[in-house]
Scaffold this motif. Sequence first.
Motif, PDB file in Angstrom:
ATOM      1  N   VAL A   1       0.853  -1.190   0.000  1.00 13.17           N
ATOM      2  CA  VAL A   1       0.000   0.000   0.000  1.00 13.17           C
ATOM      3  C   VAL A   1       0.890   1.242   0.000  1.00 13.17           C
ATOM      4  N   SER A   2       0.624   2.131  -0.942  1.00  6.94           N
ATOM      5  CA  SER A   2       1.442   3.331  -1.136  1.00  6.94           C
ATOM      6  C   SER A   2       0.611   4.581  -0.877  1.00  6.94           C
ATOM      7  N   VAL A   3       1.190   5.535  -0.143  1.00  3.45           N
ATOM      8  CA  VAL A   3       0.509   6.795   0.184  1.00  3.45           C
ATOM      9  C   VAL A   3       1.375   7.956  -0.313  1.00  3.45           C
ATOM     10  N   SER A   4       0.757   8.903  -1.004  1.00  2.74           N
ATOM     11  CA  SER A   4       1.470  10.073  -1.519  1.00  2.74           C
ATOM     12  C   SER A   4       1.141  11.304  -0.689  1.00  2.74           C
ATOM     13  N   LEU A   5       2.172  12.064  -0.336  1.00  3.83           N
ATOM     14  CA  LEU A   5       2.020  13.328   0.381  1.00  3.83           C
ATOM     15  C   LEU A   5       2.901  14.378  -0.279  1.00  3.83           C
ATOM     16  N   GLY A   6       2.370  15.582  -0.472  1.00  5.44           N
ATOM     17  CA  GLY A   6       3.189  16.648  -1.028  1.00  5.44           C
ATOM     18  C   GLY A   6       3.064  16.764  -2.533  1.00  5.44           C
ATOM     19  N   ASP A   7       4.166  17.068  -3.180  1.00  6.74           N
ATOM     20  CA  ASP A   7       4.152  17.357  -4.614  1.00  6.74           C
ATOM     21  C   ASP A   7       3.661  16.183  -5.452  1.00  6.74           C
ATOM     22  N   ASP A   8       3.065  16.520  -6.609  1.00  6.89           N
ATOM     23  CA  ASP A   8       2.577  15.508  -7.542  1.00  6.89           C
ATOM     24  C   ASP A   8       3.730  14.648  -8.049  1.00  6.89           C
ATOM     25  N   GLY A   9       3.462  13.346  -8.216  1.00  6.83           N
ATOM     26  CA  GLY A   9       4.452  12.428  -8.755  1.00  6.83           C
ATOM     27  C   GLY A   9       3.869  11.667  -9.935  1.00  6.83           C
ATOM     28  N   LEU A  10       4.638  11.550 -11.025  1.00  5.67           N
ATOM     29  CA  LEU A  10       4.184  10.818 -12.209  1.00  5.67           C
ATOM     30  C   LEU A  10       4.496   9.339 -12.016  1.00  5.67           C
ATOM     31  N   PHE A  11       3.461   8.571 -11.707  1.00  4.91           N
ATOM     32  CA  PHE A  11       3.579   7.163 -11.348  1.00  4.91           C
ATOM     33  C   PHE A  11       3.412   6.317 -12.599  1.00  4.91           C
ATOM     34  N   ARG A  12       4.417   5.473 -12.883  1.00  3.39           N
ATOM     35  CA  ARG A  12       4.378   4.616 -14.075  1.00  3.39           C
ATOM     36  C   ARG A  12       4.140   3.170 -13.657  1.00  3.39           C
ATOM     37  N   MET A  13       3.204   2.526 -14.326  1.00  7.92           N
ATOM     38  CA  MET A  13       2.798   1.156 -14.000  1.00  7.92           C
ATOM     39  C   MET A  13       3.008   0.251 -15.211  1.00  7.92           C
TER      40      MET A  13
ATOM     41  N   ARG B   1       6.418  17.086  -9.786  1.00  5.81           N
ATOM     42  CA  ARG B   1       6.218  18.498 -10.105  1.00  5.81           C
ATOM     43  C   ARG B   1       6.570  19.279  -8.853  1.00  5.81           C
ATOM     44  N   PHE B   2       7.843  19.656  -8.749  1.00  2.39           N
ATOM     45  CA  PHE B   2       8.333  20.285  -7.529  1.00  2.39           C
ATOM     46  C   PHE B   2       7.602  21.604  -7.295  1.00  2.39           C
ATOM     47  N   GLY B   3       7.098  21.778  -6.074  1.00  5.53           N
ATOM     48  CA  GLY B   3       6.395  23.000  -5.720  1.00  5.53           C
ATOM     49  C   GLY B   3       4.923  22.996  -6.063  1.00  5.53           C
ATOM     50  N   SER B   4       4.393  21.840  -6.502  1.00  3.40           N
ATOM     51  CA  SER B   4       2.978  21.779  -6.887  1.00  3.40           C
ATOM     52  C   SER B   4       2.052  21.664  -5.680  1.00  3.40           C
ATOM     53  N   SER B   5       2.594  21.370  -4.510  1.00  3.29           N
ATOM     54  CA  SER B   5       1.794  21.256  -3.292  1.00  3.29           C
ATOM     55  C   SER B   5       2.380  22.154  -2.207  1.00  3.29           C
ATOM     56  N   SER B   6       1.524  22.645  -1.337  1.00  2.00           N
ATOM     57  CA  SER B   6       1.981  23.478  -0.213  1.00  2.00           C
ATOM     58  C   SER B   6       2.081  22.682   1.085  1.00  2.00           C
ATOM     59  N   LEU B   7       1.879  21.348   1.011  1.00  2.00           N
ATOM     60  CA  LEU B   7       1.875  20.546   2.241  1.00  2.00           C
ATOM     61  C   LEU B   7       3.220  20.580   2.946  1.00  2.00           C
ATOM     62  N   LEU B   8       4.301  20.437   2.201  1.00  2.00           N
ATOM     63  CA  LEU B   8       5.648  20.461   2.772  1.00  2.00           C
ATOM     64  C   LEU B   8       6.230  21.860   2.583  1.00  2.00           C
ATOM     65  N   ALA B   9       6.655  22.470   3.659  1.00  2.00           N
ATOM     66  CA  ALA B   9       7.090  23.874   3.619  1.00  2.00           C
ATOM     67  C   ALA B   9       8.211  24.101   2.607  1.00  2.00           C
ATOM     68  N   LYS B  10       9.110  23.124   2.456  1.00  2.00           N
ATOM     69  CA  LYS B  10      10.240  23.275   1.545  1.00  2.00           C
ATOM     70  C   LYS B  10      10.027  22.542   0.223  1.00  2.00           C
ATOM     71  N   GLY B  11       8.801  22.070  -0.004  1.00  2.00           N
ATOM     72  CA  GLY B  11       8.510  21.366  -1.243  1.00  2.00           C
ATOM     73  C   GLY B  11       8.979  19.919  -1.202  1.00  2.00           C
ATOM     74  N   GLY B  12       8.628  19.179  -2.242  1.00  2.00           N
ATOM     75  CA  GLY B  12       9.015  17.779  -2.333  1.00  2.00           C
ATOM     76  C   GLY B  12       7.838  16.852  -2.094  1.00  2.00           C
ATOM     77  N   ARG B  13       8.101  15.574  -2.243  1.00  2.00           N
ATOM     78  CA  ARG B  13       7.063  14.548  -2.126  1.00  2.00           C
ATOM     79  C   ARG B  13       7.517  13.491  -1.128  1.00  2.00           C
ATOM     80  N   ILE B  14       6.606  13.065  -0.269  1.00  2.00           N
ATOM     81  CA  ILE B  14       6.851  11.930   0.623  1.00  2.00           C
ATOM     82  C   ILE B  14       5.973  10.782   0.161  1.00  2.00           C
TER      83      ILE B  14
END
Length: 201
Positions: free
Chosen positions: A130-142, A179-192
Amino acid sequence: MSVLKVSGFEIHKAYLSTEAQNDLLNDLRDVVRIAPFTAPVTPGGKPMSVKMTAAGPYGWVTDHEGYRYSPTHPLGSPWPEMPQSVLDIWRDVTSLAQTPECCLINYYGEGARMGLHRDKDEASFEWPVVSVSLGDDGLFRMGGRARGDATQSIWLNSGDVVVMGGAARLAYHGVDRIRFGSSSLLAKGGRINLTMRVVSI
């Protein structure tokens, strides 16, 4: 929330509300205080572009000794307990009594990516990942079970959850870019990205 099914991948769009994302992020900060992010390298010595830590009885590690699960952080201490918020997500989307034994936490900074791979270091493949995305958008390839199979891609947004079970359990997948900076969840940007796995059964 909507659920998409793509080649066996079950994608729960907008699964976590903004409040739930912030609550989960606070729980992860507690984990990182105990088990700081590290900069992993492949067995061949190549640095990975993501940073990693984990929670639960096991963490997934990589170094010159190979890819494997370990009961201790690379600095030698046991991994912190898995937050209840993480376990709640697992139980809700899988309906399984079995709990995960590893919650791998990857941080994607600007320019980070994850090449196509399969999660295959577990003792059994009957349990989903099970995968959970937080923060910036990520292009997930399957992809499929062979590296050369055709692939499809979807943008994962903050709060999305992906269940990889059944036909998708051993399918190749990766993150081509964020897409770095696409979300405001993380103050310094990035994806978790969190991935929950059953390791030893």
